[in-house]
Write an enzyme that holds these catalytic residues in place. Structure first.
Site, PDB file in Angstrom:
ATOM      1  N   LEU A  71       0.713  -3.167  -5.714  1.00 52.16           N
ATOM      2  CA  LEU A  71       1.832  -4.123  -5.722  1.00 52.16           C
ATOM      3  C   LEU A  71       2.203  -4.666  -7.103  1.00 52.16           C
ATOM      4  CD1 LEU A  71       0.561  -6.056  -2.599  1.00 52.16           C
ATOM      5  CD2 LEU A  71       2.795  -5.008  -2.687  1.00 52.16           C
ATOM      6  N   ASN A 121       7.885  -5.788   3.819  1.00 46.67           N
ATOM      7  CA  ASN A 121       6.784  -4.832   3.732  1.00 46.67           C
ATOM      8  C   ASN A 121       5.522  -5.441   4.330  1.00 46.67           C
ATOM      9  OD1 ASN A 121       4.896  -2.921   3.083  1.00 46.67           O
ATOM     10  ND2 ASN A 121       5.319  -2.878   0.890  1.00 46.67           N
ATOM     11  N   CYS A 140       1.577  -2.253   3.253  1.00 45.19           N
ATOM     12  CA  CYS A 140       0.988  -1.675   2.034  1.00 45.19           C
ATOM     13  C   CYS A 140      -0.487  -1.370   2.296  1.00 45.19           C
ATOM     14  CB  CYS A 140       1.112  -2.633   0.851  1.00 45.19           C
ATOM     15  SG  CYS A 140       0.235  -1.963  -0.598  1.00 45.19           S
ATOM     16  N   LYS A 143       9.274  -2.767   7.495  1.00 42.21           N
ATOM     17  CA  LYS A 143       8.692  -1.458   7.176  1.00 42.21           C
ATOM     18  C   LYS A 143       7.278  -1.362   7.722  1.00 42.21           C
ATOM     19  CE  LYS A 143       8.123   1.964   3.546  1.00 42.21           C
ATOM     20  NZ  LYS A 143       8.476   2.335   2.179  1.00 42.21           N
ATOM     21  N   ASN A 162       5.530   3.629   5.959  1.00 48.57           N
ATOM     22  CA  ASN A 162       4.880   3.518   4.656  1.00 48.57           C
ATOM     23  C   ASN A 162       3.890   4.690   4.510  1.00 48.57           C
ATOM     24  OD1 ASN A 162       3.725   2.360   2.223  1.00 48.57           O
ATOM     25  ND2 ASN A 162       4.390   0.361   2.972  1.00 48.57           N
ATOM     26  N   GLY A 172       9.281   9.452   4.825  1.00 46.40           N
ATOM     27  CA  GLY A 172       8.008  10.173   4.775  1.00 46.40           C
ATOM     28  C   GLY A 172       8.201  11.657   4.560  1.00 46.40           C
ATOM     29  N   GLY A 173       7.988  12.093   3.322  1.00 47.45           N
ATOM     30  CA  GLY A 173       7.964  13.530   3.031  1.00 47.45           C
ATOM     31  C   GLY A 173       9.307  14.226   3.060  1.00 47.45           C
TER      32      GLY A 173
HETATM   33  O1  RRO Z   1       2.106  -0.947  -4.613  1.00 45.81           O
HETATM   34  C1  RRO Z   1       1.489  -0.194  -3.840  1.00 45.81           C
HETATM   35  O2  RRO Z   1       0.286   0.137  -4.031  1.00 45.81           O
HETATM   36  C2  RRO Z   1       2.110   0.334  -2.617  1.00 45.81           C
HETATM   37  C3  RRO Z   1       2.865  -0.429  -1.757  1.00 45.81           C
HETATM   38 BR1  RRO Z   1       3.352  -2.181  -2.113  1.00 45.81          BR
HETATM   39  C4  RRO Z   1       3.304   0.135  -0.536  1.00 45.81           C
HETATM   40  O3  RRO Z   1       3.975  -0.491   0.306  1.00 45.81           O
HETATM   41  N1  RRO Z   1       2.984   1.419  -0.273  1.00 45.81           N
HETATM   42  C5  RRO Z   1       2.262   2.156  -1.136  1.00 45.81           C
HETATM   43  O4  RRO Z   1       1.979   3.332  -0.857  1.00 45.81           O
HETATM   44  N2  RRO Z   1       1.831   1.601  -2.318  1.00 45.81           N
END
Ligand code: RRO
Length: 305
Positions: free
Chosen positions: A75, A127, A130, A165, A192, A243-244
């Site tokens: 993040l 979100n 994550c 999400k 995600n 996704g992909g």
């Molecule tokens: O920043 C991240 O590590 C990250 C986020 Br916020 C997310 O929603 N999805 C991801 O794969 N990485």
């Protein structure tokens, strides 16, 4: 002249075509997001923004793996307040902006949603999925009660539509999607990244400093597509597929499963920013060839057995 239109309406947000960038990919500055739009995207999605600046995890945070990429960015972001000017700059150029955000507490989610709502963003992407942080409520969306609660809290302050999400790293994504819908979500973004890892056999250690990361790219497409199928069957609000996706064929698969629009991330890292326009052009070609005039005519067609 063709009557064909690529315009889509996602919960009131009208886009010139259904292809956006996925949050986190090239979403760190106004100039980069402007290039995503110039590359042909229908709207741009920011990196997930939080209440304060964060540096993210230590490197390595992004590696290539078979079939895609593995990230544990953690993040990193400049803070929502700091990014308001970037959003206004993009809006000034007529670019539709979806502001992705997260919080470390329910209060944070509300505060950040308020800031981004006031910034003039056209939609907010909440979100709750994550996979790379624990203490910051990254995976709030693993639980239906929390998902409904945070969505309702955000909806109280948000002016524009709210997309929630979701994570594929759950037992039943339909249940979480229904919880978001009950909380007032205007659309669901699915999905995600998938939680994964990679090991360096010479160092005999996990490669990512964070040990685990989020898998994206072609390898995840069948899983993400299945998630969209299940979510679209479970809720009445629009679904954004993610996704992909790296070709127009991938995008069409998502539309046929019930997605109204799509987000593309990893493919842009490999193919450059023209990937957005290329996919939109390919969708146009498919519609033309099959004598459809609007994107919405193909949404969900694979469901009609
Ligand atoms: O920043 C991240 O590590 C990250 C986020 Br916020 C997310 O929603 N999805 C991801 O794969 N990485």
């Amino acid at each position: 002249m063709s009557q064909l239109s690529l315009t889509v309406d996602v919960a009131g947000l009208r886009l010139r075509n259904p292809v956006m960038n996925a949050a986190g990919v090239l979403g760190m500055s106004a100039p980069l997001l402007k290039r995503v739009y110039e590359g042909g995207a229908g709207a741009v999605v920011t990196k997930s923004l939080g209440p304060v600046q964060r540096m993210g995890h230590h490197n390595p945070t992004l590696i290539s793996v078979e079939g895609g990429a593995l990230n544990a960015m953690g993040l990193p972001n400049p803070g929502a307040k700091y990014f308001v000017n970037a959003i206004r700059e993009l809006k000034g150029k007529g670019i539709p902006v979806v502001a992705s955000f997260f919080g470390a507490s329910f209060e944070d989610f509300s505060e950040v949603a308020g800031i981004l709502s006031d910034s003039g963003a056209d939609a907010l992407e909440l979100n709750v999925s994550c996979p790379n942080v624990e203490e910051e409520m990254g995976m709030l969306g693993a639980d239906p009660v929390n998902t409904e609660r945070v969505t309702a809290i955000v909806k109280e302050v948000a002016e524009p539509p709210v997309f929630v999400k979701l994570s594929p790293n759950v037992t039943d994504i339909s249940e979480i999607a229904r919880a978001a819908e009950r909380g007032g979500a205007d659309a669901i973004t699915a999905v995600n990244t998938l939680k994964g890892m990679a090991v360096d056999v010479d160092l005999r250690k996990p490669i990512l400093t964070n040990v685990t990361g989020g898998l994206s790219g072609p390898a995840v497409k069948p899983v993400a597509l299945r998630c969209v199928w299940e979510v679209a069957g479970a809720v009445d609000i629009p679904v954004i597929g993610c996704g992909g996706i790296s070709s127009w064929r991938d995008a069409i698969e998502y539309l046929l499963c019930g997605a109204t629009a799509v987000e593309v991330g990893t493919a842009a890292m490999e193919r450059g920013l023209d990937v957005y326009g290329d996919i939109a052009d390919g969708i146009r070609g498919y519609l033309e060839e099959n004598e459809y005039r609007e994107v919405k005519e193909v949404v969900g067609l694979a469901r009609e057995a």
